[in-house]
Design an enzyme around this catalytic site. Structure first.
Site, PDB file in Angstrom:
ATOM      1  N   CYS A   9     -14.011 -33.788 -40.905  1.00 56.40           N
ATOM      2  CA  CYS A   9     -13.376 -32.860 -41.838  1.00 56.40           C
ATOM      3  C   CYS A   9     -12.756 -33.636 -43.001  1.00 56.40           C
ATOM      4  O   CYS A   9     -11.958 -34.544 -42.793  1.00 56.40           O
ATOM      5  CB  CYS A   9     -12.305 -32.051 -41.117  1.00 56.40           C
ATOM      6  SG  CYS A   9     -11.315 -31.019 -42.202  1.00 56.40           S
ATOM      7  N   CYS A  16     -11.120 -22.179 -40.273  1.00 53.40           N
ATOM      8  CA  CYS A  16     -11.612 -23.314 -41.050  1.00 53.40           C
ATOM      9  C   CYS A  16     -10.535 -23.739 -42.041  1.00 53.40           C
ATOM     10  O   CYS A  16     -10.293 -23.063 -43.044  1.00 53.40           O
ATOM     11  CB  CYS A  16     -12.907 -22.945 -41.783  1.00 53.40           C
ATOM     12  SG  CYS A  16     -13.599 -24.316 -42.738  1.00 53.40           S
ATOM     13  N   CYS A  54     -15.339 -28.095 -36.630  1.00 54.27           N
ATOM     14  CA  CYS A  54     -14.259 -28.631 -35.798  1.00 54.27           C
ATOM     15  C   CYS A  54     -13.935 -27.679 -34.644  1.00 54.27           C
ATOM     16  O   CYS A  54     -14.374 -26.525 -34.624  1.00 54.27           O
ATOM     17  CB  CYS A  54     -13.021 -28.879 -36.651  1.00 54.27           C
ATOM     18  SG  CYS A  54     -12.332 -27.367 -37.363  1.00 54.27           S
ATOM     19  N   CYS A 101     -10.682 -32.521 -45.257  1.00 59.13           N
ATOM     20  CA  CYS A 101      -9.450 -31.907 -45.763  1.00 59.13           C
ATOM     21  C   CYS A 101      -8.217 -32.325 -44.983  1.00 59.13           C
ATOM     22  O   CYS A 101      -7.164 -31.718 -45.131  1.00 59.13           O
ATOM     23  CB  CYS A 101      -9.601 -30.389 -45.740  1.00 59.13           C
ATOM     24  SG  CYS A 101     -11.028 -29.842 -46.678  1.00 59.13           S
ATOM     25  N   CYS A 116     -17.155 -31.487 -38.216  1.00 53.34           N
ATOM     26  CA  CYS A 116     -17.546 -30.134 -38.608  1.00 53.34           C
ATOM     27  C   CYS A 116     -18.773 -29.664 -37.836  1.00 53.34           C
ATOM     28  O   CYS A 116     -19.747 -30.411 -37.741  1.00 53.34           O
ATOM     29  CB  CYS A 116     -17.829 -30.110 -40.108  1.00 53.34           C
ATOM     30  SG  CYS A 116     -18.175 -28.473 -40.760  1.00 53.34           S
TER      31      CYS A 116
END
Length: 175
Positions: free
Chosen positions: A113, A143, A134, A115, A132
Site C-alpha cells: 500500500c 480501502c 490489503c 498510502c 494490495c
C-alpha cells in the site's frame, strides 16, 4: 448538499460491503506498493532472477509504461469490477495509487500500500498485511487509499476502469 465543500478523496473512507473474493490471478498480480508518496527504502535483498526481472521492468523508456504498471492497472480494473467497487471521482487519485503500487511491485516484489508510512517496507511487504488488496479491504472492504470505493461512498465515481495510458498521464500530472 450543493453548498457543502467537497472533501478531498484522501480525507475519508467509508466501510464497504462488497464481495471480498478475488481470483487467484488477481491475487498474484497484487502481491508490492506505491512509492508515489514516499521514497522507497533501500533494500539489502540478494540479487537473483526476480530482482533482474524488476530491473528490466524499471528500465523501460520514459514514454513506455512498465510491466508492473500495466499489471497493476489490469489488477485494479479487474478487482473493482469483481468487488463492485469504483474508483475515486477524481481520476488522478487512483492513477497515483496504481503507479505507487507498481513502483512497490518493482522495488519490493509486492504491491505494498502506497498510502501508509512504514519503518521497514521490505518487512511489511513480506508480512503481506498491507499488500494490495490489503487485509482491511479483503475483510471489511475498507480501502485507505481511496482506490476501491463502494457506490455509497461520497467520493466514488462511476468508473471501474482506467487505461494504462490514463494512469501514466494522470499520475505524471499529479502534484
Amino acid at each position: 448538499s450543493s453548498g457543502e465543500q467537497r472533501r478531498s478523496c484522501f480525507t475519508m473512507t467509508a466501510p464497504s460491503r462488497v464481495r471480498s473474493q478475488i481470483s487467484g490471478f488477481a491475487l498474484l498480480l497484487a502481491l508490492g506498493g506505491c512509492a508515489a508518496f514516499q521514497p522507497a527504502a533501500p533494500t539489502t535483498a540478494r540479487v537473483g532472477p526476480h530482482s533482474r526481472r524488476c530491473a528490466a521492468a524499471l528500465s523501460t523508456t520514459e514514454d513506455e509504461p512498465s510491466v508492473s504498471l500495466k499489471a497493476m492497472t489490469m489488477f485494479s480494473n479487474t478487482y473493482a469490477k469483481n468487488t463492485g467497487t469504483f474508483f475515486c471521482s477524481d481520476p488522478s487519485i487512483p492513477a497515483v495509487v496504481i503507479r505507487g503500487l507498481a513502483e512497490h511491485k518493482d522495488t519490493l516484489g509486492a504491491p505494498l500500500c502506497p498510502c501508509r508510512h512504514y519503518d521497514d517496507k521490505v518487512a511489511e511487504a513480506k508480512n503481506g498485511y498491507w499488500n494490495c488488496p490489503c487485509v482491511p479491504m479483503r475483510e471489511r472492504h475498507e480501502c485507505h487509499c481511496m482506490l476501491f470505493l463502494t457506490e455509497d461512498n461520497e467520493f466514488a465515481g462511476d468508473s471501474q476502469q482506467l487505461t494504462v495510458e490514463e494512469v501514466k498521464k494522470l499520475a505524471d500530472e499529479a502534484p
